[in-house]
Design a protein around this motif. Sequence first.
Motif, PDB file in Angstrom:
ATOM      1  N   THR A 271      86.070  -9.291 -33.879  1.00 59.93           N
ATOM      2  CA  THR A 271      85.746  -9.864 -35.235  1.00 59.93           C
ATOM      3  C   THR A 271      86.350  -8.855 -36.258  1.00 59.93           C
ATOM      4  OG1 THR A 271      83.507  -8.278 -35.243  1.00 59.93           O
ATOM      5  CG2 THR A 271      83.535 -10.839 -34.285  1.00 59.93           C
ATOM      6  N   PRO A 272      87.700  -8.976 -36.353  1.00 60.84           N
ATOM      7  CA  PRO A 272      88.051  -8.209 -37.676  1.00 60.84           C
ATOM      8  C   PRO A 272      87.859  -8.837 -38.922  1.00 60.84           C
ATOM      9  CG  PRO A 272      89.996  -8.999 -36.354  1.00 60.84           C
ATOM     10  CD  PRO A 272      88.595  -9.310 -35.729  1.00 60.84           C
ATOM     11  N   SER A 273      87.517 -10.144 -38.904  1.00 56.25           N
ATOM     12  CA  SER A 273      87.041 -10.707 -40.001  1.00 56.25           C
ATOM     13  C   SER A 273      85.955 -11.700 -39.651  1.00 56.25           C
ATOM     14  CB  SER A 273      88.215 -11.549 -40.580  1.00 56.25           C
ATOM     15  OG  SER A 273      88.897 -12.321 -39.546  1.00 56.25           O
ATOM     16  N   PRO A 274      85.184 -12.371 -40.349  1.00 55.52           N
ATOM     17  CA  PRO A 274      84.120 -13.085 -40.087  1.00 55.52           C
ATOM     18  C   PRO A 274      84.538 -14.418 -39.337  1.00 55.52           C
ATOM     19  CG  PRO A 274      83.964 -12.638 -42.607  1.00 55.52           C
ATOM     20  CD  PRO A 274      85.255 -12.104 -41.995  1.00 55.52           C
ATOM     21  N   VAL A 275      83.757 -14.931 -38.315  1.00 56.25           N
ATOM     22  CA  VAL A 275      84.046 -15.907 -37.620  1.00 56.25           C
ATOM     23  C   VAL A 275      83.028 -16.872 -37.608  1.00 56.25           C
ATOM     24  CG1 VAL A 275      84.345 -16.629 -34.931  1.00 56.25           C
ATOM     25  CG2 VAL A 275      85.495 -14.636 -35.983  1.00 56.25           C
ATOM     26  N   LEU A 276      83.207 -18.326 -37.892  1.00 56.82           N
ATOM     27  CA  LEU A 276      82.322 -19.117 -37.715  1.00 56.82           C
ATOM     28  C   LEU A 276      82.687 -20.300 -36.403  1.00 56.82           C
ATOM     29  CD1 LEU A 276      79.685 -20.604 -39.244  1.00 56.82           C
ATOM     30  CD2 LEU A 276      81.290 -21.656 -40.508  1.00 56.82           C
ATOM     31  N   THR A 277      81.766 -20.516 -35.657  1.00 57.06           N
ATOM     32  CA  THR A 277      82.022 -21.524 -34.475  1.00 57.06           C
ATOM     33  C   THR A 277      81.460 -22.808 -34.650  1.00 57.06           C
ATOM     34  OG1 THR A 277      80.316 -20.710 -32.973  1.00 57.06           O
ATOM     35  CG2 THR A 277      82.489 -19.498 -33.099  1.00 57.06           C
ATOM     36  N   VAL A 278      81.891 -23.978 -34.249  1.00 61.97           N
ATOM     37  CA  VAL A 278      81.165 -25.157 -34.227  1.00 61.97           C
ATOM     38  C   VAL A 278      81.224 -25.688 -32.618  1.00 61.97           C
ATOM     39  CG1 VAL A 278      82.774 -26.340 -35.298  1.00 61.97           C
ATOM     40  CG2 VAL A 278      80.268 -27.361 -35.251  1.00 61.97           C
TER      41      VAL A 278
ATOM     42  N   ASN B  23      81.966  -5.576 -28.527  1.00 63.37           N
ATOM     43  CA  ASN B  23      83.169  -4.995 -29.050  1.00 63.37           C
ATOM     44  C   ASN B  23      83.300  -5.495 -30.562  1.00 63.37           C
ATOM     45  OD1 ASN B  23      84.100  -4.794 -26.318  1.00 63.37           O
ATOM     46  ND2 ASN B  23      84.624  -6.766 -25.965  1.00 63.37           N
ATOM     47  N   GLY B  24      82.559  -6.057 -31.314  1.00 60.35           N
ATOM     48  CA  GLY B  24      82.408  -6.136 -32.411  1.00 60.35           C
ATOM     49  C   GLY B  24      81.395  -6.186 -33.395  1.00 60.35           C
ATOM     50  N   ASP B  25      81.375  -7.148 -34.501  1.00 60.66           N
ATOM     51  CA  ASP B  25      80.109  -6.988 -35.406  1.00 60.66           C
ATOM     52  C   ASP B  25      79.282  -8.138 -35.395  1.00 60.66           C
ATOM     53  OD1 ASP B  25      78.428  -6.560 -37.620  1.00 60.66           O
ATOM     54  OD2 ASP B  25      79.959  -6.154 -39.124  1.00 60.66           O
ATOM     55  N   PRO B  26      78.314  -8.093 -34.806  1.00 56.77           N
ATOM     56  CA  PRO B  26      77.449  -9.360 -34.712  1.00 56.77           C
ATOM     57  C   PRO B  26      77.223 -10.262 -36.047  1.00 56.77           C
ATOM     58  CG  PRO B  26      76.571  -7.853 -33.309  1.00 56.77           C
ATOM     59  CD  PRO B  26      77.416  -7.193 -34.064  1.00 56.77           C
ATOM     60  N   GLU B  27      77.025  -9.271 -37.014  1.00 55.78           N
ATOM     61  CA  GLU B  27      76.866  -9.767 -38.220  1.00 55.78           C
ATOM     62  C   GLU B  27      77.949 -10.489 -38.942  1.00 55.78           C
ATOM     63  OE1 GLU B  27      74.001  -9.944 -40.350  1.00 55.78           O
ATOM     64  OE2 GLU B  27      73.270  -9.017 -38.514  1.00 55.78           O
TER      65      GLU B  27
ATOM     66  N   PRO C  51      72.918 -22.632 -26.003  1.00 53.16           N
ATOM     67  CA  PRO C  51      73.557 -22.968 -24.720  1.00 53.16           C
ATOM     68  C   PRO C  51      73.456 -22.143 -23.687  1.00 53.16           C
ATOM     69  CG  PRO C  51      74.889 -21.804 -26.410  1.00 53.16           C
ATOM     70  CD  PRO C  51      73.631 -21.834 -26.740  1.00 53.16           C
ATOM     71  N   PRO C  52      73.623 -22.848 -22.473  1.00 49.90           N
ATOM     72  CA  PRO C  52      73.528 -22.091 -21.225  1.00 49.90           C
ATOM     73  C   PRO C  52      74.377 -20.732 -21.010  1.00 49.90           C
ATOM     74  CG  PRO C  52      73.553 -24.568 -20.912  1.00 49.90           C
ATOM     75  CD  PRO C  52      74.030 -24.031 -22.235  1.00 49.90           C
ATOM     76  N   GLU C  53      74.055 -19.934 -20.011  1.00 47.32           N
ATOM     77  CA  GLU C  53      75.151 -18.886 -19.746  1.00 47.32           C
ATOM     78  C   GLU C  53      76.397 -19.546 -19.229  1.00 47.32           C
ATOM     79  OE1 GLU C  53      73.592 -15.547 -17.685  1.00 47.32           O
ATOM     80  OE2 GLU C  53      72.054 -15.174 -19.225  1.00 47.32           O
ATOM     81  N   PHE C  54      77.624 -19.021 -19.496  1.00 46.96           N
ATOM     82  CA  PHE C  54      78.765 -19.492 -19.081  1.00 46.96           C
ATOM     83  C   PHE C  54      78.616 -18.944 -17.415  1.00 46.96           C
ATOM     84  CE2 PHE C  54      83.695 -19.133 -18.875  1.00 46.96           C
ATOM     85  CZ  PHE C  54      83.681 -20.495 -18.547  1.00 46.96           C
ATOM     86  N   PRO C  55      78.965 -20.004 -16.733  1.00 45.09           N
ATOM     87  CA  PRO C  55      78.744 -19.576 -15.151  1.00 45.09           C
ATOM     88  C   PRO C  55      80.138 -18.621 -14.836  1.00 45.09           C
ATOM     89  CG  PRO C  55      79.523 -21.852 -15.472  1.00 45.09           C
ATOM     90  CD  PRO C  55      79.292 -21.365 -16.631  1.00 45.09           C
ATOM     91  N   ARG C  56      81.297 -18.709 -15.235  1.00 45.29           N
ATOM     92  CA  ARG C  56      82.209 -17.750 -14.643  1.00 45.29           C
ATOM     93  C   ARG C  56      82.979 -17.251 -15.573  1.00 45.29           C
ATOM     94  NH1 ARG C  56      84.976 -16.680 -10.765  1.00 45.29           N
ATOM     95  NH2 ARG C  56      85.918 -18.332  -9.378  1.00 45.29           N
ATOM     96  N   PRO C  57      82.368 -16.180 -16.345  1.00 49.45           N
ATOM     97  CA  PRO C  57      83.055 -15.336 -17.364  1.00 49.45           C
ATOM     98  C   PRO C  57      84.253 -14.453 -16.855  1.00 49.45           C
ATOM     99  CG  PRO C  57      80.820 -14.550 -17.068  1.00 49.45           C
ATOM    100  CD  PRO C  57      81.069 -15.664 -16.218  1.00 49.45           C
ATOM    101  N   THR C  58      85.141 -14.300 -17.604  1.00 49.64           N
ATOM    102  CA  THR C  58      86.184 -13.064 -17.191  1.00 49.64           C
ATOM    103  C   THR C  58      85.584 -11.787 -17.224  1.00 49.64           C
ATOM    104  OG1 THR C  58      88.030 -14.480 -17.621  1.00 49.64           O
ATOM    105  CG2 THR C  58      88.387 -12.226 -17.826  1.00 49.64           C
ATOM    106  N   THR C  59      84.954 -11.601 -18.333  1.00 43.28           N
ATOM    107  CA  THR C  59      84.277 -10.471 -18.376  1.00 43.28           C
ATOM    108  C   THR C  59      82.776 -10.366 -18.672  1.00 43.28           C
ATOM    109  OG1 THR C  59      84.977 -10.335 -20.801  1.00 43.28           O
ATOM    110  CG2 THR C  59      86.078  -9.363 -19.275  1.00 43.28           C
TER     111      THR C  59
END
Length: 466
Positions: free
Chosen positions: A344-351, A374-378, A458-466
């Motif tokens: 998150t070097p800059s703000p992120v908005l997801t939909v 790894n980033g800033d939750p805010e 949302p549910p937990e992603f079943p097969r995350p890479t990390t």
Amino acid sequence: MNRSLKTFVTVLVTLLLGSALTAAPAAAKEPWRTHEGTIDGARYLVKVPKRWNGTLVLYSHGLYVKEWPPERIQLATRPETEAWLLDQGYALAASNYKGVFGYVIEEALIDQVALLDWFQANVGKPRRTITSGMSMGAVISLKLAEDNPGRFDGVLTQCGEYDANGTWNSALDMLFVLKTLLAPDADIDLVRPRDPEAAQAALSAIVAEAQKTDSGRARIALAGALGNIPGWVFAHQPEPSAPSDRLAQQAIWVTAAYVNGYGPAARAEIERRAGGNPSWNTGIDYRRMLDGSARRDLVRHAYRQAGGVELAADLDRLAAAPRISADPAAEAYLRRHAVAAGTTPSPVLTVHTTGDGGAVSDQTRWYADQVRRNGDPERLRRTYVERGGHCSFNAAEEIVLLRTLVSRVDSGRWPSTGPRPLNAAANGLGPDYRLVPELFSENFDEKPMAPAFVRFTPPEFPRPTT
């Protein structure tokens, strides 16, 4: 190409057709300057209003396939959004990426930055630059910001797969279940396919035949549950409540999106790009995965209806089946180009739509965990639209989110991103911005639908890479 594959491909890419279906005004009436050309072999399109407000929106499109080449370069997910942004003074830019078709994420990350360089040299340095993208373009937008800190002021992602490596693993899980339980002796390569088209045709035929029996449908439900695939496909219909209807719609996702969309033919393309197979299921306990699945009750219902098959016995068969390993260099390739770090070097908005089975909403939860590490939750806000389908947003929803992100960029503080204020703002744009495509219809019909932002976990992603 069979109809189910055609439908899924269209789910991924012909949201884009809205821009092609709306004819551009005659050049003499355009209140903007248009720039078109190529940079290192990648076609681009730029539109700059005569009264430019200083903001550039760099748009990243989703997957294209050769059977449906784009009629023009897309500058927003919805054509009404493109028109609104230009009317409000926003400059718009997009590249079609070198190669245009397929999983061209590596090329996109180069070509979009090259286009931004061109814009700054030939138009001017923007006061603020927003990167926006849908589906495959969502992870491209995130990676652009992460790989080029300081060049982007905000990121809007729509219906994205932020851990695309995880999606390929999840797809492998589903196909592994289907082959192991429906046709264990069939000579079908799920990875490293010797004859991709023949393997694809054989797998598709086996699953189509399984749809005709209760036992086959139960095993398709098991595969879907391991990918947390929801039972809601149709954007123009309410979410099904009856288990039988949910199972039927989940099966559409599994067969159209994963058997055909991520089957051996698609696997061959990603392996060519990655230099090998990036996916694995070594060490995966499918019984444990099912226990943690948000769809496990659907599976139990389907097996009760089937009668002649036992879920415990099928899980034992999966546990005993030989596993598939990844090629480390290929996995590293996909991780490098198609997995967001969450810095998150800059703000992120997801939909995300709540009923998306092509890019499951679980990915937003995974991405939020990455940001916490790894980033800033805010700097992150997540929003959801209560609707079936993949990327089935209307322009009002897209516009309001872009305005919300710009407000955060300008003020340093997020305005309210709760469902009530977002829906009120989207409704304020009027009925001209409410068309939603029905991606699983014969003619991809559109109809007006009210903005539908909703609170959702949302549910937990079943097969995350990390």
